[in-house]
Scaffold this active site. Structure first.
Site, PDB file in Angstrom:
ATOM      1  N   GLU A  40      51.856  92.443  70.073  1.00  0.00           N
ATOM      2  CA  GLU A  40      52.042  92.661  69.704  1.00  0.00           C
ATOM      3  C   GLU A  40      53.340  94.279  69.621  1.00  0.00           C
ATOM      4  O   GLU A  40      53.420  94.418  70.837  1.00  0.00           O
ATOM      5  CB  GLU A  40      50.645  93.641  69.371  1.00  0.00           C
ATOM      6  CG  GLU A  40      50.398  95.332  69.455  1.00  0.00           C
ATOM      7  CD  GLU A  40      49.137  96.322  69.624  1.00  0.00           C
ATOM      8  OE1 GLU A  40      48.549  96.487  69.032  1.00  0.00           O
ATOM      9  OE2 GLU A  40      49.155  95.708  71.154  1.00  0.00           O
ATOM     10  N   LYS A  70      46.621  94.655  61.214  1.00  0.00           N
ATOM     11  CA  LYS A  70      45.433  95.169  61.594  1.00  0.00           C
ATOM     12  C   LYS A  70      44.139  95.861  60.738  1.00  0.00           C
ATOM     13  O   LYS A  70      44.246  96.954  59.789  1.00  0.00           O
ATOM     14  CB  LYS A  70      45.560  96.373  62.730  1.00  0.00           C
ATOM     15  CG  LYS A  70      44.393  96.075  63.879  1.00  0.00           C
ATOM     16  CD  LYS A  70      45.486  96.986  65.400  1.00  0.00           C
ATOM     17  CE  LYS A  70      43.817  97.619  66.347  1.00  0.00           C
ATOM     18  NZ  LYS A  70      44.776  97.788  67.631  1.00  0.00           N
ATOM     19  N   CYS A  79      45.070  93.022  69.860  1.00  0.00           N
ATOM     20  CA  CYS A  79      44.361  93.750  70.570  1.00  0.00           C
ATOM     21  C   CYS A  79      42.888  94.149  70.632  1.00  0.00           C
ATOM     22  O   CYS A  79      42.384  93.359  70.815  1.00  0.00           O
ATOM     23  CB  CYS A  79      45.452  95.661  70.829  1.00  0.00           C
ATOM     24  SG  CYS A  79      45.285  96.720  71.851  1.00  0.00           S
TER      25      CYS A  79
END
Length: 539
Positions: A296, A359, A410
């Site tokens: 990321e 995301k 994440c």
């Protein structure tokens, strides 16, 4: 003291006996037990990893709140929550100040306050049969986590009991019912421990074998439950084709919120590390990867809008002769908005916009600010987030050619449905792209524990790629290999076997949690009925 059963402060300092009616433990015992419960739970999680302490912490809180009034149970649960979450989430204050850390810790502790109140509330049910207390303990923990995982603003599942069991035999239960079933098993084990201890201390007047049966049965059941985990079949490797994957951990110029303050520095680090890998492949000292994974934020400049950034990624992909999954911050779609994305960059052709994952679960107050005007009144630091990240709408299924990837970014690894959606969409390899540059090694290891659970839950090989560490590969039975150090530049390459099968947990989805949480609600309702009957009985 005034918030925790003022009328209980003079209770005798001895464990309850059958003749003691229905007295709780004295507060001078219960409060230290609540603190110890939080610290025991904390020690069960990485970086400490003493997983047997998780059921001990559950048992201590259950004993402290048993037979309490609701306010006292809530207060003791809150004490446990603060002792657990304040140190566990200390990494949130490394670069943003104390206020966000304090507010988040107190919010999470509030859910354990609800758990403490619920534990006190179901006391009448817990005392009807010895097996009721362990079952109630397990159900209430699952119900509490179900709420905490979803509220407010989409929830924050950090610190679920299941995530403390990465080295435990109970981890294997994830293949049957996911994280909720593992949490239930840990909590019911704690319930069995408290039942054994409570009945043993309170049963001293019973002679012979009958004295020890109330202790031996739940204690033996706790041991048996842990042993059951070893019997759950899980694959040690995938059952499909093999693929060679490289993780590039390029590192950042400096840790902290300004990790990408030097324009294109993070991107250059990852490009250079990939070019070094290509040179090693050409020299025959490293295997040729079929796929390269960057973490990321590995491109700190939008490579779709910045020709220089896109050119550097193309150079890396062409030189290594393999597609690269790049973690990038993309501008738009509207002014003042950005996207946290994983995008596939192919050698020869560049960015493949058909294989782009945005995301789905941005982190509130970290990637976007809900109620910004109100939040600004609490802390001006919310203005550090100039542009709100907008969520994607589709699961992270990335078809990379050699493999179908299940990409999550994440903190998304903590959310059950976000990971499962990639597997039901066809993912053969779970990929967690993360940027730990604003945190520390404790946070990274906590996150890796979640990756281990997801690998077992879905029977998939998995990997975690971080900008600064910890990166590494995980087998379908939860074993970690090639784990990197923290705040280092490293490249690891490994051959993996993909998998297309589905575990029972994948097939069932959220139904185990729905069933267990539903039973928790039924237990609370049953306790209400029983309490009402007890109030109307004469004498």
């Amino acid at each position: 003291m005034t918030t925790l059963d003022r009328d209980e402060t003079h209770a005798p300092a001895v464990p309850p006996r059958p003749a003691d009616a229905h007295r709780p433990l004295p507060l001078r015992v219960a409060v230290p037990m609540a603190v110890a419960a939080g610290l025991a739970l904390l020690a069960a999680f990485p970086p400490y990893g003493v997983w047997p302490l998780a059921p001990v912490g559950v048992a201590l809180l259950a004993a402290a709140a048993h037979r309490r009034r609701l306010r006292a149970g809530a207060g003791l649960g809150f004490v446990t929550g603060v002792a657990l979450f304040a140190p566990m989430l200390a990494w949130t204050n490394l670069h943003t100040g104390y206020l966000p850390w304090v507010l988040l810790s107190l919010l999470q502790a509030g859910y354990l306050a609800l758990l403490g109140a619920a534990t006190a509330w179901v006391t009448p049910l817990a005392e009807r049969r010895w097996w009721a207390w362990p079952a109630l303990t397990g159900l209430l923990w699952v119900g509490q986590e179900a709420m905490r995982d979803r509220t407010p603003f989409g929830g924050f599942p950090w610190g679920r009991l299941a995530f403390s069991q990465d080295n435990s035999p109970l981890l294997r239960l994830a293949a049957l019912g996911g994280a909720p079933l593992v949490t239930f098993a840990v909590a019911i084990t704690g319930g069995l421990l408290v039942t054994a201890a409570w009945r043993g201390l309170g049963g001293g007047r019973t002679a012979g074998t009958r004295r020890w049966l109330p202790v031996a049965v739940p204690a033996a059941a706790a041991v048996a439950l842990c042993a059951v985990g070893l019997l759950v079949p899980v694959a040690r490797t995938g059952g499909g084709d093999t693929v060679t994957v490289a993780i590039v951990q390029g590192n950042v110029p400096r840790l902290g919120l300004d990790f990408n303050a030097q324009r294109q520095a993070v991107l250059n680090n990852h490009v250079d590390a990939t070019l070094e890998l290509a040179a090693q492949v050409a020299a025959g000292t490293r295997a040729q990867p079929d796929l390269v994974v960057w973490p990321e934020n590995s491109s700190d400049i939008d490579p779709l809008r910045n020709p220089g950034a896109g050119s550097r990624i193309s150079q890396a992909a062409d030189t290594i002769a393999a597609p690269i999954l790049v973690g990038a911050v993309l501008l738009g779609p509207d002014a003042g908005q950005v996207r946290n994305a994983g995008i596939l960059w192919r050698p020869g052709t560049g960015a493949d916009l058909s294989q782009l994952y945005t995301k789905r679960h941005p982190v509130p107050f970290a990637e976007y600010v809900p109620l910004r005007d109100i939040a600004r009144a609490v802390s001006k630091k919310v203005d550090l987030i100039r542009n709100d990240f907008v969520p994607g709408s589709t699961p992270g299924v990335v078809r990379a050619g050699p493999a179908v990837l299940g990409d999550v970014i994440c903190f998304e690894v903590a959310y059950d449905e976000v990971v499962r959606d990639t597997v039901t969409g066809g993912a053969q390899l779970l990929v967690v792209q993360t940027n730990n540059a604003t945190f520390n090694v404790a946070e990274a290891r906590q996150q890796l524990a979640m990756v281990r659970l997801r690998a077992v839950e879905h029977g998939r090989p998995a990997l975690m790629a971080s900008t600064v560490g910890v990166s590494g590969f995980v087998t379908p039975d939860g074993r970690v290999s090639d784990a990197t150090g923290f705040n280092t530049r490293e490249v690891v390459v490994r051959q993996l076997r993909l998998d297309d099968g589905r575990t029972l947990a994948t097939r069932l989805g959220w139904w185990p949690e729905v069933a267990l949480a539903g039973l928790a609600v039924a237990a609370l309702a049953g306790a209400a009925v029983l309490r009402r009957r007890q109030r109307v009985l004469p004498g």
